[in-house]
Design an enzyme around this catalytic site. Structure first.
Site, PDB file in Angstrom:
ATOM      1  N   CYS A 130       0.848  -1.194   0.000  1.00 25.53           N
ATOM      2  CA  CYS A 130       0.000   0.000   0.000  1.00 25.53           C
ATOM      3  C   CYS A 130       0.889   1.251   0.000  1.00 25.53           C
ATOM      4  O   CYS A 130       1.728   1.414  -0.879  1.00 25.53           O
ATOM      5  CB  CYS A 130      -0.949  -0.063   1.192  1.00 25.53           C
ATOM      6  SG  CYS A 130      -2.253   1.180   1.206  1.00 25.53           S
ATOM      7  N   ASP A 191      -8.116  -4.297  -7.502  1.00 25.65           N
ATOM      8  CA  ASP A 191      -7.634  -3.254  -6.586  1.00 25.65           C
ATOM      9  C   ASP A 191      -8.389  -1.961  -6.873  1.00 25.65           C
ATOM     10  O   ASP A 191      -8.269  -1.386  -7.960  1.00 25.65           O
ATOM     11  CB  ASP A 191      -6.136  -3.048  -6.782  1.00 25.65           C
ATOM     12  CG  ASP A 191      -5.507  -2.169  -5.710  1.00 25.65           C
ATOM     13  OD1 ASP A 191      -6.187  -1.246  -5.211  1.00 25.65           O
ATOM     14  OD2 ASP A 191      -4.338  -2.407  -5.367  1.00 25.65           O
ATOM     15  N   HIS A 223      -7.034  -5.138  -3.165  1.00 22.51           N
ATOM     16  CA  HIS A 223      -6.074  -4.367  -2.389  1.00 22.51           C
ATOM     17  C   HIS A 223      -5.920  -5.033  -1.018  1.00 22.51           C
ATOM     18  O   HIS A 223      -6.867  -5.577  -0.462  1.00 22.51           O
ATOM     19  CB  HIS A 223      -6.581  -2.929  -2.225  1.00 22.51           C
ATOM     20  CG  HIS A 223      -5.555  -1.977  -1.727  1.00 22.51           C
ATOM     21  ND1 HIS A 223      -4.532  -1.506  -2.515  1.00 22.51           N
ATOM     22  CD2 HIS A 223      -5.374  -1.404  -0.508  1.00 22.51           C
ATOM     23  CE1 HIS A 223      -3.781  -0.680  -1.822  1.00 22.51           C
ATOM     24  NE2 HIS A 223      -4.268  -0.616  -0.590  1.00 22.51           N
TER      25      HIS A 223
END
Length: 273
Positions: A130, A191, A223
């Site tokens: 991330c 994502d 994600h």
């Protein structure tokens, strides 16, 4: 291979204290063993349980790993909770922290590694998820960092990291990466933080500038698929294990082997069946 844990508190130029967690391999009977170094960058929640276990997993393969608590500009080194208030704080700090402070953190992490007696003093890799994926990508601006494996790195395509939300990560890395540096970028096709157009922009920019990279889009992965706790239903252990294969292939080849100087071989690949 056993893992020992410690930390160093390092002063920054702004007067804050950066805590750098250290996860070191330990081999019985070999107290003088030395290992390559890896920087692990966290999500917006600092060094949580999932990030710690990720760092330990890498250390157990024969790397001395450092993981910085990146929000020293605002709070202590303790992790933020994976709840709404913690998420809101993490996202707020992410865009209030100056870009120069992120870069200083990376420099200090490299410095810490070079000061450790069990670091082999040679090459450093970077990884993260991330926000940490973006920071691992940006870590290549320090030429002591040889390679990076970036899990679903956010904000690269939007240029929205740091104070002012106008980072230059993609522009600088694509232009400044040397032929001896390389990266792996891993995204899921589902994502929601990095759109298909955003992923295409990153890939095209790197390719157009001759950067050496592997680009992986995993079917139906979401994600945070690597986060083994509080993933909000997105953790995928099988995909995580597969992607770690790319990480260790890169780290083992680029960090553990003495490759010598890079020689650019422009010979065309023979077209055969």
């Amino acid at each position: 291979m056993l893992i020992t844990e410690s930390y160093q508190d390092v002063a920054t130029k702004d007067g804050t204290t950066l805590r750098v967690y250290i996860y070191s391999p330990s081999i019985k009977g070999y107290p003088g063993a030395k290992f390559p170094g890896v920087i692990v960058y966290s999500e917006i929640y600092q060094v949580t349980g999932p990030v710690k276990r990720f760092a330990q997993r890498i250390a157990s393969d024969g790397y001395v790993v450092v993981a910085p608590a990146i929000y020293h500009n605002f709070i202590g080194p303790e992790p933020l909770p994976y709840d709404v208030p913690g998420t809101d704080k993490g996202n707020q700090f992410k865009i209030e922290k100056p870009l120069e402070s992120y870069d200083e953190d990376n420099k200090l992490c490299c410095d810490v590694l070079y000061g450790l007696p069990n670091f082999d003093g040679k090459k450093i890799g970077a990884t993260g998820m991330c926000l940490g994926g973006h920071l691992a990508f940006r870590a290549l601006l320090d030429k002591r960092v040889t390679c990076a494996t970036c899990f679903f790195p956010t904000d690269i395509h939007l240029k929205s990291l740091g104070l002012g939300k106008n980072d230059d990560s993609l522009e600088r890395v694509s232009k400044e990466a040397t032929k001896d540096q390389e990266m792996v970028l891993i995204f899921g096709t589902l994502d929601t933080h990095v759109s298909p157009d955003g992923r295409d922009l990153i890939r095209k920019t790197l390719r157009d500038n001759g950067v050496r990279f592997t680009f992986l889009e995993v079917l139906d992965a979401q994600h945070a698929f690597i986060r083994d706790e509080f993933s909000k239903g997105r953790f995928d252990a099988a995909i995580t294990q597969s992607c770690l294969g790319f990480l260790f292939e890169q780290f083992n080849r680029k960090l553990k082997i003495d490759l010598g100087e890079f020689v650019d071989d422009n010979k065309p690949v023979e077209h055969v069946c």
